[in-house]
Design a protein around this motif. Structure first.
Motif, short mmCIF file in Angstrom:
data_model
loop_
_atom_site.label_atom_id
_atom_site.label_comp_id
_atom_site.label_asym_id
_atom_site.label_seq_id
_atom_site.Cartn_x
_atom_site.Cartn_y
_atom_site.Cartn_z
N SER A 65 6.36 2.88 -3.52
CA SER A 65 6.06 4.24 -3.06
C SER A 65 5.11 4.97 -4.00
O SER A 65 4.44 5.93 -3.59
N THR A 66 5.02 4.50 -5.25
CA THR A 66 4.21 5.22 -6.24
C THR A 66 3.06 4.39 -6.81
O THR A 66 2.32 4.88 -7.65
N HIS A 119 13.32 3.74 -2.35
CA HIS A 119 12.37 4.81 -2.69
C HIS A 119 11.29 4.93 -1.62
O HIS A 119 10.88 6.04 -1.26
N LEU A 120 10.83 3.78 -1.13
CA LEU A 120 9.80 3.78 -0.09
C LEU A 120 10.33 4.42 1.19
O LEU A 120 9.66 5.24 1.82
N ALA A 172 10.69 8.17 0.69
CA ALA A 172 9.40 8.87 0.70
C ALA A 172 8.90 9.10 2.12
O ALA A 172 8.21 10.08 2.40
N THR A 188 2.64 11.48 0.79
CA THR A 188 3.98 10.86 0.83
C THR A 188 4.04 9.59 -0.01
O THR A 188 5.03 9.34 -0.70
N LEU A 189 2.99 8.79 0.05
CA LEU A 189 2.90 7.56 -0.74
C LEU A 189 1.62 7.61 -1.58
O LEU A 189 0.66 8.29 -1.23
#
Length: 244
Positions: free
Chosen positions: A58-59, A92-93, A96, A126-127
């Motif tokens: 996600s990050t 986490h993904l 998000a 968001t990502l």
């Protein structure tokens, strides 16, 4: 009295030795856990950098994020043996994207069959990646590391088709609670990716394909698996470069 002194000396030496051994084991354990954000270029294949990164999907910053999921079973990414939420990149993904991955999987809109793909364009902010590609791994009970060769090929072909210059890849197998051989899985992803890349390059040379040059692949790993994954990646790079 002498016996007492000798005994005390022996006890002290033994205690020191035990403490040194324990300290060594502790340092080894910590050394195997890379810090969040750690990054390495494991090598290059055909001019394309193969990077490692301790980061969640996600990050991780990339033009395209690839993430893998098994066919859905209730609570599969949230409950043991899945990794805890704070270490689970797929959780986490999903968070998000406000639970859309779980919704798609649970409803059957994305079944996660082996090598099934789904492209998501996430809302801005968001990502970290501009696009998200989900690749199915099929039934978790039938998973074998060999599948990751094909998964790597699919990821590469889709990345080239989308015209990105780089992409990030997360197998998410550990997140799902599957005890897989980390080094072999990572190696197979790299092998499959560049088998596909070389096929497309061959077609491009024959003027039968036209893809944008790829600058790098980023392979994500958790802190505890980063070094082991790197060993497999380097082995795959050496094997590929020996063929070139």
């Amino acid at each position: 009295m002498k016996k007492s002194v000798l005994f005390n000396k022996y006890t002290i030496r033994t205690t020191i030795l035990i403490l040194l051994i324990c300290a060594g084991l502790t340092n080894t354990a910590f050394a195997q856990n890379a810090a969040l954000g750690s990054s390495t270029t494991w090598g290059k294949v055909d001019g394309v950098a193969v990077n490692g990164l301790v980061q969640g999907p996600s990050t991780a910053e990339a033009e395209l994020q690839v993430a893998c999921v098994f066919e859905y079973t209730e609570g599969d990414i949230f409950n043991p043996p899945a990794l805890p939420a704070n270490l689970n990149g797929m959780v986490h993904l999903d968070d998000a994207l406000k639970g859309i991955i779980t919704e798609l999987r649970k409803s059957g809109k994305f079944a996660g069959h082996s090598l099934e793909t789904l492209l998501i364009i996430p809302p801005k902010g968001t990502l970290a990646a501009k696009k998200l590609l989900l690749i199915g791994l099929g039934e978790r009970t039938k998973f074998t590391p060999d599948l990751m060769i094909s998964v790597g090929s699919v990821a590469m072909r889709e990345a080239l088709r989308l015209g990105v210059s780089n992409y990030s890849f997360a197998s998410d197998i550990k997140d799902a609670g599957i005890d897989s051989p980390t080094a072999l899985v990572a190696a197979n992803v790299v092998l499959g990716s560049f088998e596909a890349y070389r096929t497309q390059t061959y077609l491009k040379d024959k003027k039968l394909s036209d893809h944008k040059p790829l600058s790098k692949i980023i392979l994500l790993a958790g802190p505890a698996f980063y070094t082991v994954a790197g060993d497999g990646i380097k082995e795959a790079i050496a094997k590929l470069n020996a063929k070139s």
